[in-house]
Design a protein around this motif. Structure first.
Motif, PDB file in Angstrom:
ATOM      1  N   THR A 108       0.843  -1.188   0.000  1.00 33.29           N
ATOM      2  CA  THR A 108       0.000   0.000   0.000  1.00 33.29           C
ATOM      3  C   THR A 108       0.883   1.243   0.000  1.00 33.29           C
ATOM      4  O   THR A 108       1.888   1.308   0.723  1.00 33.29           O
ATOM      5  CB  THR A 108      -0.909   0.002   1.241  1.00 33.29           C
ATOM      6  N   MET A 109       0.501   2.195  -0.813  1.00 30.82           N
ATOM      7  CA  MET A 109       1.229   3.471  -0.918  1.00 30.82           C
ATOM      8  C   MET A 109       0.298   4.593  -0.476  1.00 30.82           C
ATOM      9  O   MET A 109      -0.897   4.580  -0.786  1.00 30.82           O
ATOM     10  CB  MET A 109       1.669   3.717  -2.356  1.00 30.82           C
ATOM     11  N   GLY A 110       0.864   5.551   0.224  1.00 29.68           N
ATOM     12  CA  GLY A 110       0.038   6.641   0.719  1.00 29.68           C
ATOM     13  C   GLY A 110       0.619   8.007   0.411  1.00 29.68           C
ATOM     14  O   GLY A 110       1.829   8.158   0.225  1.00 29.68           O
ATOM     15  N   TRP A 111      -0.271   8.984   0.346  1.00 32.40           N
ATOM     16  CA  TRP A 111       0.114  10.397   0.259  1.00 32.40           C
ATOM     17  C   TRP A 111      -0.362  11.101   1.526  1.00 32.40           C
ATOM     18  O   TRP A 111      -1.492  10.875   1.988  1.00 32.40           O
ATOM     19  CB  TRP A 111      -0.520  11.072  -0.957  1.00 32.40           C
ATOM     20  N   TYR A 112       0.510  11.944   2.051  1.00 27.87           N
ATOM     21  CA  TYR A 112       0.231  12.767   3.218  1.00 27.87           C
ATOM     22  C   TYR A 112       0.617  14.195   2.875  1.00 27.87           C
ATOM     23  O   TYR A 112       1.331  14.440   1.903  1.00 27.87           O
ATOM     24  CB  TYR A 112       1.046  12.287   4.425  1.00 27.87           C
ATOM     25  N   GLU A 159      -0.967  15.270   7.799  1.00 33.52           N
ATOM     26  CA  GLU A 159      -2.254  14.582   7.713  1.00 33.52           C
ATOM     27  C   GLU A 159      -2.298  13.659   6.501  1.00 33.52           C
ATOM     28  O   GLU A 159      -1.665  13.926   5.469  1.00 33.52           O
ATOM     29  CB  GLU A 159      -3.404  15.596   7.616  1.00 33.52           C
ATOM     30  N   TRP A 160      -3.047  12.594   6.656  1.00 32.62           N
ATOM     31  CA  TRP A 160      -3.241  11.622   5.589  1.00 32.62           C
ATOM     32  C   TRP A 160      -4.139  12.234   4.511  1.00 32.62           C
ATOM     33  O   TRP A 160      -5.135  12.897   4.807  1.00 32.62           O
ATOM     34  CB  TRP A 160      -3.880  10.364   6.174  1.00 32.62           C
ATOM     35  N   VAL A 161      -3.778  11.980   3.249  1.00 33.41           N
ATOM     36  CA  VAL A 161      -4.552  12.477   2.113  1.00 33.41           C
ATOM     37  C   VAL A 161      -5.262  11.329   1.386  1.00 33.41           C
ATOM     38  O   VAL A 161      -6.460  11.401   1.130  1.00 33.41           O
ATOM     39  CB  VAL A 161      -3.636  13.227   1.121  1.00 33.41           C
ATOM     40  N   ALA A 162      -4.495  10.295   1.035  1.00 29.29           N
ATOM     41  CA  ALA A 162      -5.062   9.192   0.263  1.00 29.29           C
ATOM     42  C   ALA A 162      -4.115   8.008   0.330  1.00 29.29           C
ATOM     43  O   ALA A 162      -2.923   8.168   0.614  1.00 29.29           O
ATOM     44  CB  ALA A 162      -5.276   9.598  -1.194  1.00 29.29           C
ATOM     45  N   ASP A 163      -4.664   6.818   0.061  1.00 30.22           N
ATOM     46  CA  ASP A 163      -3.794   5.667  -0.104  1.00 30.22           C
ATOM     47  C   ASP A 163      -4.381   4.708  -1.132  1.00 30.22           C
ATOM     48  O   ASP A 163      -5.553   4.822  -1.510  1.00 30.22           O
ATOM     49  CB  ASP A 163      -3.483   4.951   1.225  1.00 30.22           C
ATOM     50  N   ILE A 164      -3.516   3.813  -1.605  1.00 31.77           N
ATOM     51  CA  ILE A 164      -3.925   2.864  -2.626  1.00 31.77           C
ATOM     52  C   ILE A 164      -3.300   1.518  -2.294  1.00 31.77           C
ATOM     53  O   ILE A 164      -2.109   1.417  -2.009  1.00 31.77           O
ATOM     54  CB  ILE A 164      -3.539   3.360  -4.042  1.00 31.77           C
ATOM     55  N   THR A 165      -4.124   0.485  -2.310  1.00 31.44           N
ATOM     56  CA  THR A 165      -3.669  -0.850  -1.934  1.00 31.44           C
ATOM     57  C   THR A 165      -3.011  -1.553  -3.121  1.00 31.44           C
ATOM     58  O   THR A 165      -3.083  -1.070  -4.257  1.00 31.44           O
ATOM     59  CB  THR A 165      -4.856  -1.693  -1.456  1.00 31.44           C
ATOM     60  N   TYR A 173      -9.691   8.087   0.449  1.00 33.39           N
ATOM     61  CA  TYR A 173      -9.392   9.511   0.439  1.00 33.39           C
ATOM     62  C   TYR A 173      -9.879  10.189   1.715  1.00 33.39           C
ATOM     63  O   TYR A 173     -10.923   9.827   2.272  1.00 33.39           O
ATOM     64  CB  TYR A 173     -10.088  10.189  -0.750  1.00 33.39           C
ATOM     65  N   ALA A 174      -9.139  11.201   2.119  1.00 31.09           N
ATOM     66  CA  ALA A 174      -9.625  12.082   3.175  1.00 31.09           C
ATOM     67  C   ALA A 174     -10.829  12.855   2.645  1.00 31.09           C
ATOM     68  O   ALA A 174     -10.908  13.170   1.447  1.00 31.09           O
ATOM     69  CB  ALA A 174      -8.525  13.048   3.598  1.00 31.09           C
ATOM     70  N   LYS A 213     -11.756  14.341  -1.280  1.00 24.27           N
ATOM     71  CA  LYS A 213     -12.595  13.403  -2.015  1.00 24.27           C
ATOM     72  C   LYS A 213     -13.328  14.116  -3.153  1.00 24.27           C
ATOM     73  O   LYS A 213     -13.890  15.191  -2.959  1.00 24.27           O
ATOM     74  CB  LYS A 213     -13.593  12.751  -1.050  1.00 24.27           C
ATOM     75  N   GLY A 214     -13.267  13.517  -4.337  1.00 22.92           N
ATOM     76  CA  GLY A 214     -13.913  14.111  -5.501  1.00 22.92           C
ATOM     77  C   GLY A 214     -13.022  15.068  -6.270  1.00 22.92           C
ATOM     78  O   GLY A 214     -13.355  15.458  -7.394  1.00 22.92           O
ATOM     79  N   ARG A 215     -11.897  15.462  -5.677  1.00 23.54           N
ATOM     80  CA  ARG A 215     -10.966  16.380  -6.356  1.00 23.54           C
ATOM     81  C   ARG A 215      -9.620  15.728  -6.662  1.00 23.54           C
ATOM     82  O   ARG A 215      -8.994  16.055  -7.663  1.00 23.54           O
ATOM     83  CB  ARG A 215     -10.727  17.625  -5.493  1.00 23.54           C
ATOM     84  N   PHE A 216      -9.186  14.835  -5.792  1.00 26.20           N
ATOM     85  CA  PHE A 216      -7.890  14.165  -5.956  1.00 26.20           C
ATOM     86  C   PHE A 216      -8.106  12.713  -6.362  1.00 26.20           C
ATOM     87  O   PHE A 216      -9.077  12.068  -5.934  1.00 26.20           O
ATOM     88  CB  PHE A 216      -7.109  14.181  -4.646  1.00 26.20           C
ATOM     89  N   THR A 217      -7.176  12.197  -7.156  1.00 25.16           N
ATOM     90  CA  THR A 217      -7.212  10.790  -7.557  1.00 25.16           C
ATOM     91  C   THR A 217      -5.832  10.184  -7.391  1.00 25.16           C
ATOM     92  O   THR A 217      -4.852  10.707  -7.936  1.00 25.16           O
ATOM     93  CB  THR A 217      -7.665  10.631  -9.013  1.00 25.16           C
ATOM     94  N   ILE A 218      -5.759   9.095  -6.641  1.00 22.17           N
ATOM     95  CA  ILE A 218      -4.502   8.376  -6.468  1.00 22.17           C
ATOM     96  C   ILE A 218      -4.494   7.192  -7.430  1.00 22.17           C
ATOM     97  O   ILE A 218      -5.532   6.552  -7.660  1.00 22.17           O
ATOM     98  CB  ILE A 218      -4.325   7.918  -5.003  1.00 22.17           C
ATOM     99  N   SER A 219      -3.327   6.918  -7.998  1.00 22.11           N
ATOM    100  CA  SER A 219      -3.190   5.778  -8.900  1.00 22.11           C
ATOM    101  C   SER A 219      -1.773   5.237  -8.794  1.00 22.11           C
ATOM    102  O   SER A 219      -0.904   5.878  -8.205  1.00 22.11           O
ATOM    103  CB  SER A 219      -3.507   6.173 -10.347  1.00 22.11           C
ATOM    104  N   ARG A 220      -1.562   4.058  -9.359  1.00 24.03           N
ATOM    105  CA  ARG A 220      -0.231   3.464  -9.306  1.00 24.03           C
ATOM    106  C   ARG A 220       0.090   2.794 -10.624  1.00 24.03           C
ATOM    107  O   ARG A 220      -0.795   2.318 -11.329  1.00 24.03           O
ATOM    108  CB  ARG A 220      -0.143   2.468  -8.150  1.00 24.03           C
TER     109      ARG A 220
END
Length: 111
Positions: free
Chosen positions: A33-37, A46-52, A59-60, A64-71
């Motif tokens: 899992t990777m995360g953005w803070y 603070e935690w922003v988002a993570d992806i498994t 998403y925090a 939510k609705g504005r940021f998208t995490i991807s890998r």
């Protein structure tokens, strides 16, 4: 040794977009899992988002609705697409996995 290197920060006007990248090395990336803070001046990180590993994302509420995490497992890279940016999104953005952190990339949202 895990190394995480963020890039893509900069200055943008309110309503604009940026895409952050975090390149990982020293781990078998696809299994983690990777995360953005983020940390704004004078505030706690603070935690922003993570992806498994299966690309499920969380998403925090503030993003939510504005940021998208991807890998991209072929590139050992995690991304954070940030749209409709607000001045309150101004912060140093950090990538994290396990107990390892990158050094961060600064995002400034200002007119």
């Amino acid at each position: 040794q895990v190394q995480l290197v963020e890039s893509g920060g900069g200055m943008v006007q309110p309503g604009g977009s940026l895409r952050l990248s975090c390149a990982a090395s020293g781990i078998n990336f696809k299994f983690y899992t990777m995360g953005w803070y983020r940390q704004a001046p004078g505030n706690q990180r603070e935690w922003v988002a993570d992806i498994t590993p299966s690309s499920a994302s969380n998403y925090a509420d503030s993003v939510k609705g504005r940021f998208t995490i991807s890998r991209d497992n072929a590139r050992n890279t995690v991304y954070l697409q940030m749209n409709s940016l607000k001045p309150e999104d101004t912060a140093v953005y950090y990538c994290k996995t396990l107990s390892s952190w990158g050094k961060g990339t600064l995002v400034t949202v200002s007119s």
